[in-house]
Design a protein around this motif. Structure first.
Motif, PDB file in Angstrom:
ATOM      1  N   UNK A  91       5.514  28.649   9.791  1.00 49.00           N
ATOM      2  CA  UNK A  91       6.792  28.860   9.478  1.00 49.00           C
ATOM      3  C   UNK A  91       7.687  28.592  10.309  1.00 49.00           C
ATOM      4  N   UNK A  92       9.169  28.372  10.264  1.00 49.48           N
ATOM      5  CA  UNK A  92       9.724  28.154  11.743  1.00 49.48           C
ATOM      6  C   UNK A  92      10.269  29.134  11.919  1.00 49.48           C
ATOM      7  N   UNK A  93       9.786  29.929  13.041  1.00 49.76           N
ATOM      8  CA  UNK A  93      10.646  31.176  13.721  1.00 49.76           C
ATOM      9  C   UNK A  93      11.950  31.217  14.753  1.00 49.76           C
ATOM     10  N   UNK A  94      12.740  31.727  14.741  1.00 51.19           N
ATOM     11  CA  UNK A  94      14.340  32.182  15.524  1.00 51.19           C
ATOM     12  C   UNK A  94      13.182  32.319  16.970  1.00 51.19           C
ATOM     13  N   UNK A  95      13.744  31.613  17.946  1.00 51.74           N
ATOM     14  CA  UNK A  95      12.385  32.035  19.088  1.00 51.74           C
ATOM     15  C   UNK A  95      13.581  33.629  19.917  1.00 51.74           C
ATOM     16  N   UNK A  96      15.149  33.522  19.341  1.00 51.25           N
ATOM     17  CA  UNK A  96      15.746  34.701  19.694  1.00 51.25           C
ATOM     18  C   UNK A  96      15.433  35.877  18.997  1.00 51.25           C
ATOM     19  N   UNK A  97      15.648  35.486  17.943  1.00 49.48           N
ATOM     20  CA  UNK A  97      15.323  37.137  17.043  1.00 49.48           C
ATOM     21  C   UNK A  97      14.098  37.248  16.348  1.00 49.48           C
ATOM     22  N   UNK A  98      13.342  36.334  16.200  1.00 49.48           N
ATOM     23  CA  UNK A  98      12.274  36.352  15.309  1.00 49.48           C
ATOM     24  C   UNK A  98      12.040  36.052  13.699  1.00 49.48           C
ATOM     25  N   UNK A  99      13.178  36.066  13.588  1.00 50.70           N
ATOM     26  CA  UNK A  99      13.711  35.174  11.992  1.00 50.70           C
ATOM     27  C   UNK A  99      12.598  34.222  11.152  1.00 50.70           C
ATOM     28  N   UNK A 100      12.389  34.213  10.222  1.00 45.16           N
ATOM     29  CA  UNK A 100      11.745  33.034   9.999  1.00 45.16           C
ATOM     30  C   UNK A 100      12.613  32.090   8.743  1.00 45.16           C
ATOM     31  N   UNK A 101      12.523  31.038   8.750  1.00 50.59           N
ATOM     32  CA  UNK A 101      13.588  30.339   7.753  1.00 50.59           C
ATOM     33  C   UNK A 101      12.140  29.642   7.027  1.00 50.59           C
ATOM     34  N   UNK A 102      13.316  30.345   5.837  1.00 54.04           N
ATOM     35  CA  UNK A 102      12.321  29.265   3.907  1.00 54.04           C
ATOM     36  C   UNK A 102      12.775  28.111   4.196  1.00 54.04           C
ATOM     37  N   UNK A 103      13.804  28.454   4.705  1.00 55.34           N
ATOM     38  CA  UNK A 103      14.202  26.884   4.269  1.00 55.34           C
ATOM     39  C   UNK A 103      14.040  25.619   5.440  1.00 55.34           C
ATOM     40  N   UNK A 135       2.227  28.799  13.369  1.00 56.37           N
ATOM     41  CA  UNK A 135       1.014  28.574  12.940  1.00 56.37           C
ATOM     42  C   UNK A 135       0.952  29.696  11.813  1.00 56.37           C
ATOM     43  N   UNK A 136       0.964  31.252  12.411  1.00 55.32           N
ATOM     44  CA  UNK A 136       0.790  32.357  11.946  1.00 55.32           C
ATOM     45  C   UNK A 136       2.501  33.436  11.967  1.00 55.32           C
ATOM     46  N   UNK A 137       3.025  31.845  11.290  1.00 58.25           N
ATOM     47  CA  UNK A 137       4.570  32.921  11.250  1.00 58.25           C
ATOM     48  C   UNK A 137       4.026  34.327  10.293  1.00 58.25           C
ATOM     49  N   UNK A 138       3.290  34.549   9.065  1.00 50.47           N
ATOM     50  CA  UNK A 138       3.771  35.646   8.562  1.00 50.47           C
ATOM     51  C   UNK A 138       2.142  35.698   7.363  1.00 50.47           C
ATOM     52  N   UNK A 139       2.462  36.840   6.973  1.00 50.72           N
ATOM     53  CA  UNK A 139       1.510  37.374   5.999  1.00 50.72           C
ATOM     54  C   UNK A 139       1.273  36.799   4.576  1.00 50.72           C
ATOM     55  N   UNK A 140       0.639  36.391   4.212  1.00 55.22           N
ATOM     56  CA  UNK A 140       0.702  36.106   2.176  1.00 55.22           C
ATOM     57  C   UNK A 140       0.058  37.417   1.486  1.00 55.22           C
TER      58      UNK A 140
END
Ligand SMILES: [Fe+2]
Length: 147
Positions: free
Chosen positions: A3-15, A34-39
């Motif tokens: 996933x795409x992750x903000x380096x500042x706050x950790x927000x994960x962008x799905x778009x 590579x391991x932004x979140x678990x499904x």
């Protein structure tokens, strides 16, 4: 899950094509992890870790807070076995998306139960996705379809 992750706050962008973070408003800070979140198909090596982290949903179509306008209440609880709410181990936030677009973020402390509700406008359709963050076990994802 990648996933795409903000380096500042950790927000994960799905778009994709995201240039500004909707949480901290930093620009061009996203990087692929590579391991932004678990499904939900993630299986912990031992114990019931995934059962305590995968968000679960309850949908109420007769919205309770704004009945005259109509709304759809999306209740999210972490998880199937309720997650602890201790200072050293708790859910810090629950982020909501509609069809991959950010729509809401709820911050939590150890003082409250690991759950949140948002009130969608009447007639909203699409895929609600949620990513929660545990201060010990990281980010976990689940989704539900609103018809
Ligand atoms: Fe946890």
């Amino acid at each position: 899950m990648k996933g795409l992750v903000c380096k500042v706050c950790g927000y994960v962008a799905l778009d994709e094509n995201r240039s500004e973070c909707p949480i901290c408003h930093a620009k061009n800070t996203f990087e692929e992890q590579e391991d932004a979140y678990k499904t939900p198909d993630f299986k912990a090596v031992s114990g019931e870790t995934e059962k305590k982290h995968i968000p679960t949903f309850a949908i109420v179509n007769e919205g309770s807070l704004t009945p005259s306008n109509g709304c759809i209440d999306i209740h999210v609880r972490i998880g199937e076995i309720i997650h602890p709410a201790l200072p050293e181990h708790h859910i810090t936030e629950i982020t909501f998306y509609l069809d991959n677009k950010f729509i809401a973020n709820v911050y939590l402390t150890a003082e409250i139960n690991p759950a949140a509700v948002i009130h969608l406008k009447s007639g909203t359709k699409g895929k609600i996705q949620v990513i929660e963050n545990c201060n010990v076990h990281g980010k976990w994802f689940n989704k539900v379809e609103i018809k």
